[in-house]
Design an enzyme around this catalytic site. Structure first.
Site, PDB file in Angstrom:
ATOM      1  N   ALA A   1       2.587  -2.397   4.373  1.00  0.00           N
ATOM      2  CA  ALA A   1       2.277  -1.375   5.360  1.00  0.00           C
ATOM      3  C   ALA A   1       1.825  -2.129   6.605  1.00  0.00           C
ATOM      4  O   ALA A   1       1.093  -3.106   6.497  1.00  0.00           O
ATOM      5  CB  ALA A   1       1.150  -0.492   4.844  1.00  0.00           C
TER       6      ALA A   1
ATOM      7  N   HIS B   1      -7.562   4.180   6.556  1.00  0.00           N
ATOM      8  CA  HIS B   1      -6.776   3.759   5.389  1.00  0.00           C
ATOM      9  C   HIS B   1      -6.007   4.956   4.827  1.00  0.00           C
ATOM     10  O   HIS B   1      -4.881   4.816   4.348  1.00  0.00           O
ATOM     11  CB  HIS B   1      -7.681   3.157   4.309  1.00  0.00           C
ATOM     12  CG  HIS B   1      -6.930   2.763   3.067  1.00  0.00           C
ATOM     13  ND1 HIS B   1      -5.987   1.750   3.059  1.00  0.00           N
ATOM     14  CD2 HIS B   1      -6.948   3.264   1.813  1.00  0.00           C
ATOM     15  CE1 HIS B   1      -5.472   1.641   1.849  1.00  0.00           C
ATOM     16  NE2 HIS B   1      -6.031   2.546   1.067  1.00  0.00           N
TER      17      HIS B   1
ATOM     18  N   HIS C   1      -5.606  -9.029  -1.609  1.00  0.00           N
ATOM     19  CA  HIS C   1      -5.697  -9.432  -0.204  1.00  0.00           C
ATOM     20  C   HIS C   1      -6.878 -10.372   0.018  1.00  0.00           C
ATOM     21  O   HIS C   1      -7.875 -10.330  -0.702  1.00  0.00           O
ATOM     22  CB  HIS C   1      -5.907  -8.191   0.681  1.00  0.00           C
ATOM     23  CG  HIS C   1      -4.847  -7.147   0.536  1.00  0.00           C
ATOM     24  ND1 HIS C   1      -4.836  -6.265  -0.525  1.00  0.00           N
ATOM     25  CD2 HIS C   1      -3.781  -6.831   1.308  1.00  0.00           C
ATOM     26  CE1 HIS C   1      -3.790  -5.464  -0.396  1.00  0.00           C
ATOM     27  NE2 HIS C   1      -3.137  -5.776   0.704  1.00  0.00           N
TER      28      HIS C   1
ATOM     29  N   ASN D   1       1.444   3.427  10.909  1.00  0.00           N
ATOM     30  CA  ASN D   1       0.633   3.952  12.026  1.00  0.00           C
ATOM     31  C   ASN D   1       0.991   3.172  13.274  1.00  0.00           C
ATOM     32  O   ASN D   1       1.507   2.057  13.188  1.00  0.00           O
ATOM     33  CB  ASN D   1      -0.872   3.777  11.720  1.00  0.00           C
ATOM     34  CG  ASN D   1      -1.215   2.315  11.451  1.00  0.00           C
ATOM     35  OD1 ASN D   1      -1.002   1.804  10.348  1.00  0.00           O
ATOM     36  ND2 ASN D   1      -1.719   1.634  12.464  1.00  0.00           N
TER      37      ASN D   1
ATOM     38  N   SER E   1       0.806  -1.233   0.000  1.00  0.00           N
ATOM     39  CA  SER E   1       0.000   0.000   0.000  1.00  0.00           C
ATOM     40  C   SER E   1       0.835   1.277   0.000  1.00  0.00           C
ATOM     41  O   SER E   1       1.585   1.522   0.938  1.00  0.00           O
ATOM     42  CB  SER E   1      -0.860   0.086   1.267  1.00  0.00           C
ATOM     43  OG  SER E   1      -1.831  -0.893   1.265  1.00  0.00           O
TER      44      SER E   1
ATOM     45  N   MET F   1      -2.195  -7.113   7.132  1.00  0.00           N
ATOM     46  CA  MET F   1      -3.212  -7.961   6.497  1.00  0.00           C
ATOM     47  C   MET F   1      -2.703  -8.659   5.234  1.00  0.00           C
ATOM     48  O   MET F   1      -3.496  -9.034   4.364  1.00  0.00           O
ATOM     49  CB  MET F   1      -4.441  -7.114   6.152  1.00  0.00           C
ATOM     50  CG  MET F   1      -5.036  -6.371   7.342  1.00  0.00           C
ATOM     51  SD  MET F   1      -6.350  -5.258   6.830  1.00  0.00           S
ATOM     52  CE  MET F   1      -6.643  -4.340   8.364  1.00  0.00           C
ATOM     53  N   SER F   2      -1.390  -8.830   5.123  1.00  0.00           N
ATOM     54  CA  SER F   2      -0.858  -9.448   3.898  1.00  0.00           C
ATOM     55  C   SER F   2       0.376 -10.279   4.224  1.00  0.00           C
ATOM     56  O   SER F   2       0.573 -10.695   5.362  1.00  0.00           O
ATOM     57  CB  SER F   2      -0.512  -8.350   2.885  1.00  0.00           C
ATOM     58  OG  SER F   2       0.594  -7.589   3.327  1.00  0.00           O
TER      59      SER F   2
ATOM     60  N   HIS G   1      -3.184   0.469  -4.652  1.00  0.00           N
ATOM     61  CA  HIS G   1      -2.508  -0.699  -5.220  1.00  0.00           C
ATOM     62  C   HIS G   1      -2.762  -0.654  -6.721  1.00  0.00           C
ATOM     63  O   HIS G   1      -3.867  -0.932  -7.162  1.00  0.00           O
ATOM     64  CB  HIS G   1      -3.094  -1.992  -4.641  1.00  0.00           C
ATOM     65  CG  HIS G   1      -2.743  -2.213  -3.206  1.00  0.00           C
ATOM     66  ND1 HIS G   1      -1.776  -3.100  -2.810  1.00  0.00           N
ATOM     67  CD2 HIS G   1      -3.212  -1.654  -2.082  1.00  0.00           C
ATOM     68  CE1 HIS G   1      -1.674  -3.086  -1.502  1.00  0.00           C
ATOM     69  NE2 HIS G   1      -2.534  -2.217  -1.025  1.00  0.00           N
TER      70      HIS G   1
ATOM     71  N   TYR H   1      -8.992 -10.050   2.374  1.00  0.00           N
ATOM     72  CA  TYR H   1     -10.192  -9.276   2.741  1.00  0.00           C
ATOM     73  C   TYR H   1     -10.967  -8.762   1.532  1.00  0.00           C
ATOM     74  O   TYR H   1     -12.118  -8.354   1.646  1.00  0.00           O
ATOM     75  CB  TYR H   1      -9.847  -8.115   3.701  1.00  0.00           C
ATOM     76  CG  TYR H   1      -8.909  -7.070   3.167  1.00  0.00           C
ATOM     77  CD1 TYR H   1      -9.304  -6.159   2.182  1.00  0.00           C
ATOM     78  CD2 TYR H   1      -7.613  -6.971   3.651  1.00  0.00           C
ATOM     79  CE1 TYR H   1      -8.435  -5.201   1.695  1.00  0.00           C
ATOM     80  CE2 TYR H   1      -6.737  -6.009   3.188  1.00  0.00           C
ATOM     81  CZ  TYR H   1      -7.147  -5.124   2.202  1.00  0.00           C
ATOM     82  OH  TYR H   1      -6.286  -4.190   1.723  1.00  0.00           O
ATOM     83  N   GLU H   2     -10.351  -8.775   0.365  1.00  0.00           N
ATOM     84  CA  GLU H   2     -11.073  -8.351  -0.835  1.00  0.00           C
ATOM     85  C   GLU H   2     -12.045  -9.426  -1.303  1.00  0.00           C
ATOM     86  O   GLU H   2     -12.829  -9.198  -2.230  1.00  0.00           O
ATOM     87  CB  GLU H   2     -10.085  -8.044  -1.969  1.00  0.00           C
ATOM     88  CG  GLU H   2      -9.209  -6.838  -1.690  1.00  0.00           C
ATOM     89  CD  GLU H   2      -8.154  -6.636  -2.766  1.00  0.00           C
ATOM     90  OE1 GLU H   2      -8.507  -6.202  -3.877  1.00  0.00           O
ATOM     91  OE2 GLU H   2      -6.973  -6.932  -2.508  1.00  0.00           O
TER      92      GLU H   2
HETATM   93  N1  HPA Z   1      -3.444  -3.055  11.347  1.00  0.00           N
HETATM   94  C1  HPA Z   1      -3.559  -3.946  10.353  1.00  0.00           C
HETATM   95  N2  HPA Z   1      -3.062  -3.747   9.135  1.00  0.00           N
HETATM   96  C2  HPA Z   1      -2.416  -2.582   8.911  1.00  0.00           C
HETATM   97  C3  HPA Z   1      -2.274  -1.614   9.913  1.00  0.00           C
HETATM   98  C4  HPA Z   1      -2.807  -1.864  11.199  1.00  0.00           C
HETATM   99  O1  HPA Z   1      -2.719  -1.059  12.145  1.00  0.00           O
HETATM  100  N3  HPA Z   1      -1.584  -0.576   9.352  1.00  0.00           N
HETATM  101  C5  HPA Z   1      -1.320  -0.935   8.068  1.00  0.00           C
HETATM  102  N4  HPA Z   1      -1.830  -2.147   7.796  1.00  0.00           N
END
Ligand code: HPA
Length: 291
Positions: free
Chosen positions: A118, A258, A88, A246, A35, A222-223, A66, A90-91
């Site tokens: 990320a 996001h 991903h 973050n 990302s 998440m990847s 992406h 989740y998609e």
């Molecule tokens: N949690 C899950 N996936 C992420 C995060 C997060 O805080 N930041 C970037 N991808």
């Protein structure tokens, strides 16, 4: 058509397109850019650009940030194949769809992949924009992409394609050392972390983050983990690099979005690009020539 045949067909298509650009220079390294981290692909002069939509059977990314294309060419002088954007779980993609692109990279004959992502930072002291080398992972995605009958033809490298295989050094120590040295040369230090994978798409609760911290995780995302598992199944070496976009839920006063993740990625993508430009030729130098 079997999954394996789809992989082979996609790889044959890509090989042709890459050959048109790189000629006899055969890429040995793949890079997956997460990302907001796509800039490294811009450092390739005269790239072959292949949108995922043109590649047979390739899944299409639906997430903003992406871009969904393969960029092949010379990075720092070394031939490589970059995936700008990934899909991903989740998609709504199945585990085998999520890992299809990695299977194709394996079929292309790559020896190593650099998986970037990320991630939320769990460890105290992590700063936003910091790059962290993944030393190990914890799979809490709720699935393993190798579930189902084993396909031994995925042994694209020696001693691979096994039903059961070791994950003690899922993330290559020697590639991590090279990455650390390259980061030092770029003027920053690359710490090591443990990446914990969740299915998403909701971010975590503060209680989940406290639980993950007590499990030993320093990063959450998440990847990457399904990709690492199939890469290791095929015998490829893996280097994982997380960008702390973050602080994880509950660790700062800010709520997660996001947008924040994406913008933090954009701020660090050029540093990541410089790191990769220095690192990729060094990785290419340690990978063995094709037998
Ligand atoms: N949690 C899950 N996936 C992420 C995060 C997060 O805080 N930041 C970037 N991808």
């Amino acid at each position: 058509m079997t999954y394996f045949d789809q992989v082979t067909e996609a790889a044959a298509f890509l090989r042709e397109r890459i050959r048109g650009n790189l000629g006899d220079q055969v890429p040995r390294i793949g890079i997956v850019l997460g990302s907001g981290l796509g800039a490294a692909a811009d450092a390739i002069a005269d790239p072959a650009i292949i949108p995922y939509a043109e590649i047979p059977h390739f899944p299409q990314s639906t997430v903003e940030g992406h871009s969904g294309r393969i960029v092949a060419g010379l990075l720092g002088g070394a031939p490589c194949v970059i995936m700008q954007g990934r899909v991903h779980f989740y998609e709504g993609y199945s585990p085998s769809q999520v890992t299809f692109p990695l299977r194709v990279l394996g079929a292309l004959g790559l020896r190593a992949v650099v998986l970037t992502n990320a991630a939320g930072g769990i460890q105290d002291g992590y700063r936003i924009g910091q790059l962290v080398a993944v030393a190990d992972h914890i799979n809490l995605m709720g699935f393993n992409p190798l579930n189902g009958p084993n396909e031994p033809r995925f042994a694209f490298q020696p001693n691979a394609g096994l039903r059961f295989f070791d994950m003690t050094e899922a993330y290559s120590k020697r590639l991590r050392s090279l990455a650390k040295a390259a980061a030092e040369a770029e003027g920053f230090s690359l710490e090591e972390g443990v990446y914990l994978a969740v299915p998403g798409p909701s971010f975590e609760t503060p209680a989940e983050i406290r639980a993950f911290r007590s499990l030993g995780a320093t990063l959450v995302g998440m990847s990457t983990v399904p990709e690492t598992i199939v890469a290791r199944h095929m015998g490829l070496e893996v280097l994982g690099i997380s960008c702390v976009t973050n602080l994880a839920a509950g660790l700062s006063a800010k709520l997660l979005s996001h947008q924040e993740v994406f913008e933090a990625g954009r701020q660090v993508e050029h540093r990541l690009a410089r790191l990769l430009e220095r690192l990729i030729p060094q990785i290419a130098a340690v990978l063995e020539p094709k037998p």
